[in-house]
Design a protein around this motif. Structure first.
Motif, PDB file in Angstrom:
ATOM      1  N   ALA A 256      51.312   1.120  41.549  1.00  0.00           N
ATOM      2  CA  ALA A 256      50.628   2.300  42.101  1.00  0.00           C
ATOM      3  C   ALA A 256      49.121   2.168  41.947  1.00  0.00           C
ATOM      4  O   ALA A 256      48.360   2.523  42.852  1.00  0.00           O
ATOM      5  CB  ALA A 256      51.129   3.562  41.400  1.00  0.00           C
ATOM      6  N   LEU A 257      48.694   1.643  40.803  1.00  0.00           N
ATOM      7  CA  LEU A 257      47.263   1.458  40.582  1.00  0.00           C
ATOM      8  C   LEU A 257      46.675   0.449  41.568  1.00  0.00           C
ATOM      9  O   LEU A 257      45.613   0.668  42.159  1.00  0.00           O
ATOM     10  CB  LEU A 257      47.013   1.013  39.145  1.00  0.00           C
ATOM     11  CG  LEU A 257      45.542   0.791  38.748  1.00  0.00           C
ATOM     12  CD1 LEU A 257      44.747   2.071  38.906  1.00  0.00           C
ATOM     13  CD2 LEU A 257      45.460   0.270  37.313  1.00  0.00           C
ATOM     14  N   LEU A 258      47.391  -0.650  41.741  1.00  0.00           N
ATOM     15  CA  LEU A 258      46.919  -1.653  42.694  1.00  0.00           C
ATOM     16  C   LEU A 258      46.901  -1.118  44.113  1.00  0.00           C
ATOM     17  O   LEU A 258      45.984  -1.410  44.893  1.00  0.00           O
ATOM     18  CB  LEU A 258      47.798  -2.902  42.620  1.00  0.00           C
ATOM     19  CG  LEU A 258      47.733  -3.701  41.310  1.00  0.00           C
ATOM     20  CD1 LEU A 258      48.736  -4.854  41.330  1.00  0.00           C
ATOM     21  CD2 LEU A 258      46.320  -4.219  41.083  1.00  0.00           C
ATOM     22  N   LEU A 259      47.897  -0.317  44.443  1.00  0.00           N
ATOM     23  CA  LEU A 259      47.942   0.274  45.764  1.00  0.00           C
ATOM     24  C   LEU A 259      46.761   1.227  45.971  1.00  0.00           C
ATOM     25  O   LEU A 259      46.143   1.251  47.043  1.00  0.00           O
ATOM     26  CB  LEU A 259      49.263   1.015  45.965  1.00  0.00           C
ATOM     27  CG  LEU A 259      49.477   1.657  47.342  1.00  0.00           C
ATOM     28  CD1 LEU A 259      49.443   0.597  48.433  1.00  0.00           C
ATOM     29  CD2 LEU A 259      50.818   2.402  47.367  1.00  0.00           C
ATOM     30  N   ALA A 260      46.433   1.984  44.941  1.00  0.00           N
ATOM     31  CA  ALA A 260      45.299   2.915  45.041  1.00  0.00           C
ATOM     32  C   ALA A 260      43.985   2.149  45.231  1.00  0.00           C
ATOM     33  O   ALA A 260      43.129   2.535  46.031  1.00  0.00           O
ATOM     34  CB  ALA A 260      45.242   3.799  43.798  1.00  0.00           C
ATOM     35  N   VAL A 261      43.875   1.068  44.454  1.00  0.00           N
ATOM     36  CA  VAL A 261      42.668   0.252  44.607  1.00  0.00           C
ATOM     37  C   VAL A 261      42.586  -0.333  46.012  1.00  0.00           C
ATOM     38  O   VAL A 261      41.508  -0.360  46.642  1.00  0.00           O
ATOM     39  CB  VAL A 261      42.639  -0.857  43.545  1.00  0.00           C
ATOM     40  CG1 VAL A 261      41.488  -1.826  43.812  1.00  0.00           C
ATOM     41  CG2 VAL A 261      42.508  -0.271  42.153  1.00  0.00           C
ATOM     42  N   PHE A 262      43.712  -0.768  46.546  1.00  0.00           N
ATOM     43  CA  PHE A 262      43.738  -1.340  47.900  1.00  0.00           C
ATOM     44  C   PHE A 262      43.353  -0.294  48.942  1.00  0.00           C
ATOM     45  O   PHE A 262      42.596  -0.580  49.882  1.00  0.00           O
ATOM     46  CB  PHE A 262      45.134  -1.895  48.186  1.00  0.00           C
ATOM     47  CG  PHE A 262      45.295  -2.419  49.584  1.00  0.00           C
ATOM     48  CD1 PHE A 262      44.798  -3.656  49.934  1.00  0.00           C
ATOM     49  CD2 PHE A 262      45.939  -1.650  50.555  1.00  0.00           C
ATOM     50  CE1 PHE A 262      44.923  -4.133  51.225  1.00  0.00           C
ATOM     51  CE2 PHE A 262      46.075  -2.127  51.845  1.00  0.00           C
ATOM     52  CZ  PHE A 262      45.560  -3.373  52.187  1.00  0.00           C
ATOM     53  N   VAL A 263      43.884   0.908  48.768  1.00  0.00           N
ATOM     54  CA  VAL A 263      43.569   1.983  49.715  1.00  0.00           C
ATOM     55  C   VAL A 263      42.074   2.308  49.674  1.00  0.00           C
ATOM     56  O   VAL A 263      41.433   2.489  50.714  1.00  0.00           O
ATOM     57  CB  VAL A 263      44.403   3.229  49.407  1.00  0.00           C
ATOM     58  CG1 VAL A 263      43.911   4.428  50.237  1.00  0.00           C
ATOM     59  CG2 VAL A 263      45.872   2.970  49.699  1.00  0.00           C
TER      60      VAL A 263
END
Length: 296
Positions: A17-24
């Motif tokens: 989820a953290l990586l996804l947030a950073v990607f977004v």
């Protein structure tokens, strides 16, 4: 890794989820494009033209769209260029030109021409040689504004396919070689001398005309004065003739008396005349004149 996850209290799902947030967040920043007022951005998608972004906030597809070209839309000035040209009367001239332009359609400029400045300079040089080749040197010098207008219109028409607007095209100077310049100077001096002679001749001719007009006017006035004097004498004679016909001898005596009075008056007014001798006949004439006055 498990020990690290246990120590930080993060699970596998949390990391995803953290990586996804950073990607977004990164995708959002890469998708937002803020274009300055003086520029336009050319955007490509998979190597092909996709869009042209104008000034302000624009949105693109992250990782698919990229800004391939940042084009300034400010007005530009080409360096002053000099090119040789031959007029229709076979005179070699060197023409200095200056061109101002700005890019209006960047998608045409970046994909249709590589060296835009060089292309414009070459186009202007060809048009200048072509236009000057149809004109004589005197016409080039005296009708420079007309020549500039023709060059400007032709340049605008030829660079339209490149997405460019030519705002100004000026001819700064037209230079001649020394031999031509010396010949023109001699011609100019000869023309000035000719004009001076013509002006002097016209002045003399005008003076003669004015003198003749003056003499004619004086003659007309003199003739008019004589005519008026003759008319006055004729009128006086007519009056006297009428008086003679009406009064007879007394009218003649009256006229003689008037003439004698005038003569005596002139003698009395003369310089150094202290003594006036009056004939006896004059006194008789005075008496006759007085009698006529009493009758009247």
């Amino acid at each position: 890794m498990d020990d690290f996850l246990n120590a930080t209290g993060l699970t596998g799902g949390s990391i995803v989820a953290l990586l996804l947030a950073v990607f977004v967040i990164i995708a959002i920043f890469r998708g937002i494009r803020i274009v300055p007022q003086s520029e336009k951005y050319v955007v490509e998608r998979f190597g092909r033209l996709h869009a042209v972004l104008g000034p302000g906030i624009n949105f693109t597809v992250p990782f698919l769209d990229r800004v391939a070209h940042r084009i300034s839309i400010l007005e530009r000035q080409l360096p002053t260029a000099s090119q040789d040209a031959i007029t229709s009367d076979n005179v070699l001239v060197k023409v200095d030109t200056s061109v101002f332009y700005r890019i209006t359609e960047p998608e045409k400029t970046v994909y249709r021409i590589r060296d835009i400045d060089g292309a414009i300079a070459t186009t202007v040089a060809g048009i200048v040689r072509s236009e000057i080749g149809q004109m004589e040197l005197d016409h080039v010098q005296s009708n420079r504004s007309e020549l500039i207008a023709k060059i400007r219109e032709q340049v605008r028409a030829m660079v339209d396919d490149w997405g460019i607007e030519v705002t100004r095209a000026e001819i700064l100077d037209v230079n001649l070689d020394e031999a031509t310049r010396a010949a023109m100077l001699q011609q100019l001096n000869a023309e000035r001398a000719r004009r001076a002679l013509v002006t002097e001749a016209e002045g003399k001719r005008r003076a003669v005309e004015l003198q003749a007009d003056g003499q004619l006017y004086a003659a007309e006035q003199e003739a008019k004065a004589k005519r008026i004097s003759a008319e006055a004498e004729a009128y006086a004679t007519q009056v006297i003739s009428g008086a003679i016909q009406e009064n007879g001898l007394e009218a003649i005596q009256y006229q003689v008396a008037i003439k004698q009075v005038d003569a005596l008056t002139a003698i009395g007014n003369g310089p150094g005349k202290q003594l006036v001798v009056v004939p006896a006949t004059a006194l008789d004439s005075f008496a006759d004149a007085f009698r006529m006055f009493r009758k009247e």
